[in-house]
Scaffold this motif. Structure first.
Motif, mmCIF file in Angstrom:
data_model
loop_
_atom_site.group_PDB
_atom_site.id
_atom_site.type_symbol
_atom_site.label_atom_id
_atom_site.label_comp_id
_atom_site.label_asym_id
_atom_site.label_seq_id
_atom_site.Cartn_x
_atom_site.Cartn_y
_atom_site.Cartn_z
ATOM 1 N N SER A 65 -42.346 -6.511 -48.148
ATOM 2 C CA SER A 65 -41.817 -7.555 -49.030
ATOM 3 C C SER A 65 -40.419 -7.287 -49.580
ATOM 4 N N HIS A 66 -39.988 -6.025 -49.648
ATOM 5 C CA HIS A 66 -38.699 -5.755 -50.276
ATOM 6 C C HIS A 66 -38.150 -4.380 -49.900
ATOM 7 N N ILE A 67 -36.890 -4.161 -50.299
ATOM 8 C CA ILE A 67 -36.208 -2.870 -50.173
ATOM 9 C C ILE A 67 -35.676 -2.528 -51.556
ATOM 10 N N LYS A 68 -35.799 -1.283 -51.941
ATOM 11 C CA LYS A 68 -35.251 -0.824 -53.216
ATOM 12 C C LYS A 68 -34.371 0.387 -52.929
ATOM 13 N N VAL A 69 -33.147 0.397 -53.484
ATOM 14 C CA VAL A 69 -32.221 1.514 -53.313
ATOM 15 C C VAL A 69 -31.960 2.103 -54.695
#
Length: 146
Positions: A65-69
């Motif tokens: 559902s998503h990417i987090k950096v």
């Protein structure tokens, strides 16, 4: 057709090629890092190779559902990318903190067991001012040991 990702059971040493495009400018860096999975989410951790970031460690985590950096060190930031969604994060340097807003246009995953290519494009607003359209691509390969 990409096979669905499956969790890795151990930390693996990887090589990462990071490509950034903004306003027709392309930059690329190489880094070494670790790849692992916890509770269905992949984690990629590496030291930032961009000398402008000083001593900074990046953690990229993703699922379907998503990417987090997340960055820690001389540069601190926390940004979340979710396709078709506007999110708010932050970017902090020794000189001060700035709020960032990103509108993610798309996320492309060509991954098997966390290896392959992960890319996304987004428009960024920094401190209330448009900062342009960005595209990031990570190519993640297992590092072969001899």
């Amino acid at each position: 057709m990409t096979k669905p990702e499956t969790p890795v059971s151990r930390k693996r040493r990887v090589r990462v090629r990071i490509e950034s495009r903004q306003s027709g400018q392309k930059q690329s860096w190489l880094a070494r890092g670790e790849l692992y999975a916890v509770n269905g989410m992949f984690y990629l951790r590496y030291d930032e190779p961009d000398t402008d970031m000083g001593r900074t460690t990046a953690t990229v985590k993703w699922d379907e559902s998503h990417i987090k950096v997340i960055r820690h060190g001389d540069v601190r930031s926390d940004l979340t990318f979710r396709s078709g969604t506007r999110t708010v994060g932050s970017y902090e340097l020794p000189q001060g903190r700035m709020e960032l807003e990103v509108m993610t246009h798309g996320i492309d995953r060509k991954l098997t067991d966390g290896l392959g290519m992960l890319s996304w494009s987004y428009d960024m607003v920094a401190g209330g001012a448009p900062a342009g359209r960005m595209r990031l691509a990570l190519t993640i390969e297992e590092e072969l040991t001899e």
